[in-house]
Design an enzyme around this catalytic site. Structure first.
Site, PDB file in Angstrom:
ATOM      1  N   THR A  25     -12.633  -6.678   7.296  1.00 18.00           N
ATOM      2  CA  THR A  25     -11.176  -6.559   7.122  1.00 18.00           C
ATOM      3  C   THR A  25     -10.554  -5.888   8.337  1.00 18.00           C
ATOM      4  OG1 THR A  25     -11.471  -6.311   4.746  1.00 18.00           O
ATOM      5  CG2 THR A  25      -9.368  -5.580   5.648  1.00 18.00           C
TER       6      THR A  25
ATOM      7  N   TYR B 143     -16.260   3.380  10.141  1.00 13.22           N
ATOM      8  CA  TYR B 143     -14.793   3.326  10.040  1.00 13.22           C
ATOM      9  C   TYR B 143     -14.180   3.632  11.402  1.00 13.22           C
ATOM     10  CZ  TYR B 143     -10.143   4.584   8.192  1.00 13.22           C
ATOM     11  OH  TYR B 143      -8.813   4.675   7.932  1.00 13.22           O
TER      12      TYR B 143
ATOM     13  N   LEU C 187      -0.590  -2.626   9.014  1.00 13.85           N
ATOM     14  CA  LEU C 187      -1.163  -1.483   8.286  1.00 13.85           C
ATOM     15  C   LEU C 187      -2.335  -1.888   7.407  1.00 13.85           C
ATOM     16  CD1 LEU C 187       1.759  -0.492   9.090  1.00 13.85           C
ATOM     17  CD2 LEU C 187       1.698   0.911   7.035  1.00 13.85           C
TER      18      LEU C 187
ATOM     19  N   LYS D   1     -12.083   0.954  13.833  1.00 16.04           N
ATOM     20  CA  LYS D   1     -10.719   1.238  14.291  1.00 16.04           C
ATOM     21  C   LYS D   1     -10.655   1.348  15.813  1.00 16.04           C
ATOM     22  CE  LYS D   1      -8.000   1.103  10.841  1.00 16.04           C
ATOM     23  NZ  LYS D   1      -6.856   0.166  10.922  1.00 16.04           N
TER      24      LYS D   1
ATOM     25  N   GLY E  25       0.828  -1.207   0.000  1.00 23.78           N
ATOM     26  CA  GLY E  25       0.000   0.000   0.000  1.00 23.78           C
ATOM     27  C   GLY E  25       0.859   1.253   0.000  1.00 23.78           C
ATOM     28  N   PHE E  26       0.198   2.362   0.070  1.00 26.09           N
ATOM     29  CA  PHE E  26       0.895   3.653   0.033  1.00 26.09           C
ATOM     30  C   PHE E  26       1.878   3.777   1.200  1.00 26.09           C
ATOM     31  CE2 PHE E  26      -0.051   7.998   1.967  1.00 26.09           C
ATOM     32  CZ  PHE E  26       1.094   8.584   1.472  1.00 26.09           C
ATOM     33  N   ILE E  27       1.385   3.744   2.420  1.00 27.57           N
ATOM     34  CA  ILE E  27       2.282   3.914   3.575  1.00 27.57           C
ATOM     35  C   ILE E  27       3.137   2.664   3.768  1.00 27.57           C
ATOM     36  CG2 ILE E  27       2.413   4.440   6.048  1.00 27.57           C
ATOM     37  CD1 ILE E  27      -0.334   5.814   5.785  1.00 27.57           C
TER      38      ILE E  27
ATOM     39  N   GLY F  79      -3.737  -1.964  -2.432  1.00 26.70           N
ATOM     40  CA  GLY F  79      -2.290  -1.830  -2.615  1.00 26.70           C
ATOM     41  C   GLY F  79      -1.933  -2.146  -4.059  1.00 26.70           C
TER      42      GLY F  79
ATOM     43  N   ASP G  13       0.162  -8.555   1.391  1.00 28.64           N
ATOM     44  CA  ASP G  13      -0.864  -7.637   0.871  1.00 28.64           C
ATOM     45  C   ASP G  13      -1.764  -8.431  -0.065  1.00 28.64           C
ATOM     46  OD1 ASP G  13      -2.179  -5.395  -0.557  1.00 28.64           O
ATOM     47  OD2 ASP G  13      -0.646  -4.177   0.409  1.00 28.64           O
TER      48      ASP G  13
END
Ligand code: UDP
Length: 326
Positions: A97, A151, A78, A155, A12-14, A38, A33
């Site tokens: 997820t 969301y 992540l 979290k 993914g990005f981060i 991603g 991943d």
């Protein structure tokens, strides 16, 4: 200290920036991943590196997670359904997820006694209008009928799971709350405002500012986020605790749009789009979101200093390269 590291969401990005940095620092790093959001392109350049391994798979695969965690020393978790738009579009899969995935990781880390960092989000604070937010501030959420808050809720469950695993099973777990991280490789496909604006400006399309554009955010450079995460994982003082990881410049979204137009030299204009048209009825945005990062600075001595101009420039440069590469 180095050893073996596992990064979920590593393409993914981060995650991919974190993998780059871990490999560079000498860690033998496995990225897992499912490539749902991603991209293989983010880690392709590492495939020949003997210190790196890519595993295509899901954090929902409990056996796979168990095996990968049993072979590692530290875990950076992540992998998640990220971005308000994705959560609003696919709420069921996103909840599963985020909650089941994290449960699998924590359970495996507890068995192996591997240190784990769990990524959370500034969405945790909900629509609390006060700020800058301190980690122990109240969460203010809307109705469960409004999907946006699912969301934040998923979290919050992740965070609480990490805290109780630490408390009851002595699992060395650290939680970070990220605030509008941005930089190269971030995709605009899932709603993230900066790559969307830069992409629109480079294509000469109108920049879609939602609402009146007076809502503000503070953007954090991805390399700063990674530095903060690695420093938190290197100190036992962070275990069982949660940290805001955020930059300091605050900007309205309208101002950001104007900055992107100026920095790209684009002839694009700004188009104001009502929230309802994007997210459906009943959507509630946060008007402001600023972090107090005193705790991060006290425990690590680190402050995310990269300014907004530099962040915007890095995104422009990246998207120009991608465009050139076709
Ligand atoms: N936004 C916008 N235009 C876009 C995408 C996002 O005006 O094309 C706004 C969005 O409504 C929010 C802010 O930009 O107020 C940041 O959105 P993003 O999805 O990047 O992150 P969020 O802060 O919502 O987690």
């Amino acid at each position: 200290m180095t050893g073996r590291a596992l990064v979920t969401g590593g393409a993914g990005f981060i995650g991919s920036h974190l993998v780059d940095r871990l490999v560079e620092a000498g860690w033998r790093t496995v990225a897992v991943d499912d490539l749902s959001t991603g991209s293989y392109r983010n880690i392709r350049h590492l495939l020949d590196n003997p210190k790196f391994e890519f595993v295509q798979g899901s954090v929902l695969d409990r056996d796979l997670v168990g095996r990968l965690v049993s072979e590692t020393d530290v875990v950076y978790h992540l992998a998640a359904a990220v971005g308000v738009q994705l959560i609003v579009d696919r709420p069921l899969q996103s909840m599963i997820t985020n909650i089941r995935g994290t449960e699998n990781l924590l359970e495996a880390a507890a068995t192996r006694r591997a240190k784990i960092l769990v990524c959370s989000t500034s969405e945790i604070y909900g629509k609390n209008q006060n700020g800058p937010f301190k980690e122990d501030d109240d969460r203010v959420l809307g109705s469960t009928r409004k999907l946006r808050w699912s969301y934040s809720t998923s979290k919050a469950v992740d965070e609480i799971l990490a805290f109780v695993y630490h408390r009851e099973l002595r699992l060395p777990a650290v939680v970070v709350r990220l605030f509008n991280t941005a930089g190269p490789r971030q995709s605009g496909h899932y709603g993230m405002v900066l790559p969307r604006f830069v992409g629109q400006a480079l294509r000469g399309e109108a920049l879609t500012v939602y609402g009146d554009g007076m809502q503000s955010r503070s953007f954090t450079y991805v390399a700063d986020v990674i530095e903060a995460m690695m420093k938190l994982m290197a100190t036992s003082e962070a275990e069982g605790d949660v940290f805001n990881v955020a930059g300091h410049g605050e900007t309205t979204i309208l101002n950001l749009a104007e900055m992107v137009i100026e920095m790209t030299g684009s002839s694009s204009s700004v188009s104001f789009v009502p929230y309802d048209e994007v997210y459906g009825d009943n959507f509630e945005d946060m008007s402001r979101r600023l972090a107090d990062t005193t705790k991060l600075e006290r425990v690590t001595g680190y402050r995310c200093e990269t300014g907004l101009k530099e962040i915007v420039a890095s995104v422009i440069e990246h998207l120009q390269e991608v465009q050139l590469a076709g």
